[in-house]
Design a protein around this motif. Structure first.
Motif, mmCIF file in Angstrom:
data_model
loop_
_atom_site.group_PDB
_atom_site.id
_atom_site.type_symbol
_atom_site.label_atom_id
_atom_site.label_comp_id
_atom_site.label_asym_id
_atom_site.label_seq_id
_atom_site.Cartn_x
_atom_site.Cartn_y
_atom_site.Cartn_z
ATOM 1 N N MET A 164 3.123 -15.258 5.683
ATOM 2 C CA MET A 164 4.066 -15.533 4.597
ATOM 3 C C MET A 164 5.119 -14.430 4.556
ATOM 4 S SD MET A 164 3.336 -15.947 0.522
ATOM 5 C CE MET A 164 2.694 -17.606 0.744
ATOM 6 N N ASP A 165 6.380 -14.804 4.428
ATOM 7 C CA ASP A 165 7.440 -13.826 4.277
ATOM 8 C C ASP A 165 7.385 -13.220 2.877
ATOM 9 O OD1 ASP A 165 8.380 -14.326 6.814
ATOM 10 O OD2 ASP A 165 9.827 -15.836 6.148
ATOM 11 N N LEU A 166 7.569 -11.903 2.810
ATOM 12 C CA LEU A 166 7.658 -11.222 1.526
ATOM 13 C C LEU A 166 9.129 -10.909 1.299
ATOM 14 C CD1 LEU A 166 4.574 -8.816 1.759
ATOM 15 C CD2 LEU A 166 4.682 -11.147 0.892
ATOM 16 N N ASN A 167 9.838 -11.834 0.655
ATOM 17 C CA ASN A 167 11.287 -11.701 0.569
ATOM 18 C C ASN A 167 11.762 -10.720 -0.489
ATOM 19 O OD1 ASN A 167 10.743 -13.236 -1.705
ATOM 20 N ND2 ASN A 167 11.531 -15.137 -0.831
ATOM 21 N N GLY A 168 10.825 -10.073 -1.174
ATOM 22 C CA GLY A 168 11.220 -9.039 -2.128
ATOM 23 C C GLY A 168 11.214 -7.641 -1.543
ATOM 24 N N ILE A 169 10.759 -7.505 -0.301
ATOM 25 C CA ILE A 169 10.679 -6.194 0.330
ATOM 26 C C ILE A 169 12.077 -5.717 0.716
ATOM 27 C CG2 ILE A 169 9.755 -4.880 2.269
ATOM 28 C CD1 ILE A 169 7.674 -5.720 0.192
ATOM 29 N N GLU A 170 12.432 -4.520 0.259
ATOM 30 C CA GLU A 170 13.739 -3.936 0.533
ATOM 31 C C GLU A 170 13.699 -2.871 1.625
ATOM 32 O OE1 GLU A 170 14.818 -2.388 -3.242
ATOM 33 O OE2 GLU A 170 15.026 -4.369 -4.211
ATOM 34 N N GLU A 171 12.499 -2.307 1.872
ATOM 35 C CA GLU A 171 12.388 -1.213 2.844
ATOM 36 C C GLU A 171 10.989 -1.184 3.428
ATOM 37 O OE1 GLU A 171 12.845 3.696 3.046
ATOM 38 O OE2 GLU A 171 12.903 2.641 1.109
ATOM 39 N N VAL A 172 10.905 -0.869 4.718
ATOM 40 C CA VAL A 172 9.629 -0.633 5.388
ATOM 41 C C VAL A 172 9.677 0.757 6.002
ATOM 42 C CG1 VAL A 172 8.037 -1.349 7.200
ATOM 43 C CG2 VAL A 172 9.274 -3.082 5.884
ATOM 44 N N VAL A 173 8.767 1.626 5.581
ATOM 45 C CA VAL A 173 8.676 2.985 6.129
ATOM 46 C C VAL A 173 7.716 2.926 7.309
ATOM 47 C CG1 VAL A 173 8.082 5.390 5.663
ATOM 48 C CG2 VAL A 173 9.116 3.975 3.864
ATOM 49 N N GLU A 174 8.271 2.988 8.519
ATOM 50 C CA GLU A 174 7.454 2.796 9.715
ATOM 51 C C GLU A 174 6.732 4.065 10.141
ATOM 52 O OE1 GLU A 174 10.017 1.213 12.695
ATOM 53 O OE2 GLU A 174 10.083 -0.788 11.780
ATOM 54 N N ARG A 175 7.236 5.226 9.776
ATOM 55 C CA ARG A 175 6.600 6.486 10.156
ATOM 56 C C ARG A 175 6.404 7.366 8.921
ATOM 57 N NH1 ARG A 175 6.027 7.029 15.436
ATOM 58 N NH2 ARG A 175 7.311 5.752 16.841
ATOM 59 N N PRO A 176 5.437 7.007 8.082
ATOM 60 C CA PRO A 176 5.180 7.836 6.897
ATOM 61 C C PRO A 176 4.568 9.177 7.295
ATOM 62 C CG PRO A 176 3.474 6.172 7.132
ATOM 63 C CD PRO A 176 4.498 5.887 8.198
ATOM 64 N N ASP A 177 4.605 10.127 6.386
ATOM 65 C CA ASP A 177 3.952 11.410 6.595
ATOM 66 C C ASP A 177 3.210 11.776 5.313
ATOM 67 O OD1 ASP A 177 5.916 12.264 4.813
ATOM 68 O OD2 ASP A 177 7.207 13.009 6.426
ATOM 69 N N ARG A 178 2.612 12.946 5.295
ATOM 70 C CA ARG A 178 1.832 13.316 4.108
ATOM 71 C C ARG A 178 2.702 13.363 2.857
ATOM 72 N NH1 ARG A 178 -3.395 15.313 4.851
ATOM 73 N NH2 ARG A 178 -3.422 15.041 2.597
ATOM 74 N N GLY A 179 4.006 13.648 3.033
ATOM 75 C CA GLY A 179 4.901 13.641 1.895
ATOM 76 C C GLY A 179 5.085 12.273 1.269
ATOM 77 N N SER A 180 4.782 11.229 2.042
ATOM 78 C CA SER A 180 4.915 9.872 1.517
ATOM 79 C C SER A 180 3.938 9.608 0.386
ATOM 80 C CB SER A 180 4.692 8.852 2.641
ATOM 81 O OG SER A 180 5.608 9.030 3.699
ATOM 82 N N LEU A 181 2.818 10.329 0.384
ATOM 83 C CA LEU A 181 1.840 10.129 -0.684
ATOM 84 C C LEU A 181 2.407 10.601 -2.015
ATOM 85 C CD1 LEU A 181 0.109 10.229 2.041
ATOM 86 C CD2 LEU A 181 -1.796 10.843 0.569
ATOM 87 N N ALA A 182 3.093 11.751 -1.979
ATOM 88 C CA ALA A 182 3.689 12.272 -3.207
ATOM 89 C C ALA A 182 4.863 11.401 -3.654
ATOM 90 C CB ALA A 182 4.155 13.710 -2.996
ATOM 91 N N GLY A 183 5.511 10.713 -2.693
ATOM 92 C CA GLY A 183 6.650 9.872 -3.034
ATOM 93 C C GLY A 183 6.289 8.442 -3.356
ATOM 94 N N PHE A 184 4.989 8.135 -3.469
ATOM 95 C CA PHE A 184 4.542 6.783 -3.793
ATOM 96 C C PHE A 184 5.040 6.409 -5.180
ATOM 97 C CE2 PHE A 184 1.507 3.417 -4.808
ATOM 98 C CZ PHE A 184 1.409 2.751 -3.599
ATOM 99 N N ARG A 185 5.577 5.199 -5.319
ATOM 100 C CA ARG A 185 6.208 4.797 -6.566
ATOM 101 C C ARG A 185 5.871 3.340 -6.882
ATOM 102 N NH1 ARG A 185 11.691 5.117 -3.091
ATOM 103 N NH2 ARG A 185 11.872 2.907 -2.513
ATOM 104 N N PRO A 186 6.112 2.895 -8.116
ATOM 105 C CA PRO A 186 5.872 1.480 -8.444
ATOM 106 C C PRO A 186 6.662 0.573 -7.508
ATOM 107 C CG PRO A 186 6.238 2.747 -10.442
ATOM 108 C CD PRO A 186 6.525 3.680 -9.299
ATOM 109 N N GLY A 187 5.993 -0.483 -7.036
ATOM 110 C CA GLY A 187 6.606 -1.387 -6.078
ATOM 111 C C GLY A 187 6.241 -1.081 -4.641
#
Length: 270
Positions: free
Chosen positions: A1-24
């Motif tokens: 199923m297509d998720l047509n509400g997705i605006e961004e895909v972070v393909e190479r997250p890092d440990r900093g991505s955990l701190a930047g986790f946000r609603p949505g």
């Protein structure tokens, strides 16, 4: 199923991505559940595969399973000859019914984190004394696999946290084991999945999943009398017995007791 509400895909997250986790936000593993139904609240996906974790790592002390290890990779793994309980691995993998496409995409961590009562990876990890390593925005922590799932679709994960890996100790992998699983239909979701293990010193452990909203373990220093074990099955509180279209609570309770008795008989045999 297509998720047509997705605006961004972070393909190479890092440990900093955990701190930047946000609603949505949502962590993306294999995506077999995420893309199976609408996700209107999501706007960004963080692809766990970008961490590049080694799927499986075995050493003298046990087996480490990365959260991004696929069901197919785990099923193909060959264990050392003395790890007798490793026979549970293909049995639990096959309890996750799906096509080869699902097997090659679905991840061990995804199955555990989805926290369905029928999750066979949860059963495997809980039965073999698995330890879950959790990465968090502020600190990392370890949680026994038995305690990771707290209820139907409920885990101990906090916002921004991810399951990094599951460690199965070699001592647990050397146990004798017995596996029982039942569904209402030949290709149905597990109505009950029980695993019994027996230590070298005779210690017995029965882990009940599928029929309960979370894993439950029963421990004895030796194989208990049949009546005692069945009494423990009967004493499982009603609020912990799961029920849905794949099996009503009364049926799940009945088959749980029956399968527990079969496991006891199998492990009692030479």
């Amino acid at each position: 199923m297509d998720l047509n509400g997705i605006e961004e895909v972070v393909e190479r997250p890092d440990r900093g991505s955990l701190a930047g986790f946000r609603p949505g936000d949502a962590w993306l593993g294999g995506g077999t559940w995420l893309f199976s139904e609408p996700q209107p609240a999501l706007t960004r996906l963080l692809d766990l595969r970008g961490f590049g974790w080694e799927p499986l790592r075995a050493d003298a002390d046990g087996l480490t399973i990365a959260a991004t290890c696929t069901i197919a990779e785990l099923e193909r793994w060959s264990a050392p000859p003395d790890w007798r309980a490793a026979a549970l691995v293909p049995l639990c993998c096959r309890a996750l019914l799906g096509s080869f496409k699902v097997w090659n995409a679905a991840t061990v961590g995804g199955n555990v984190c989805l926290a369905l009562p029928a999750g066979p990876m949860t059963a495997l990890a809980a039965a073999l004394d698995g330890a879950c390593t959790i990465w968090g925005p502020d600190r990392d922590r370890a949680v026994p696999a038995l305690d990771f799932v707290r209820g139907d679709r409920l885990t101990v994960l906090r916002p921004g946290e991810i399951l990094r890996e599951i460690r199965l100790p070699a001592a647990a992998l050397r146990r004798r084991s017995a596996f029982r699983q039942i569904s209402l239909t030949p290709q149905g979701r597990s109505g009950a999945l029980l695993i019994g293990t027996l230590d070298i010193d005779g210690g017995f452990r029965l882990t009940v999943t599928g029929s309960t909203v979370r894993p439950i373990a029963f421990r004895h220093p030796a194989l208990p009398p049949r009546a005692a074990l069945l009494g423990e099955m009967a004493a499982i509180p009603d609020e912990l017995i799961f029920g849905d279209v794949h099996g009503r609570p009364a049926w799940r309770r009945a088959v749980t007791a029956h399968l527990a008795g079969e496991i006891l008989d199998e492990l009692r045999a030479p």
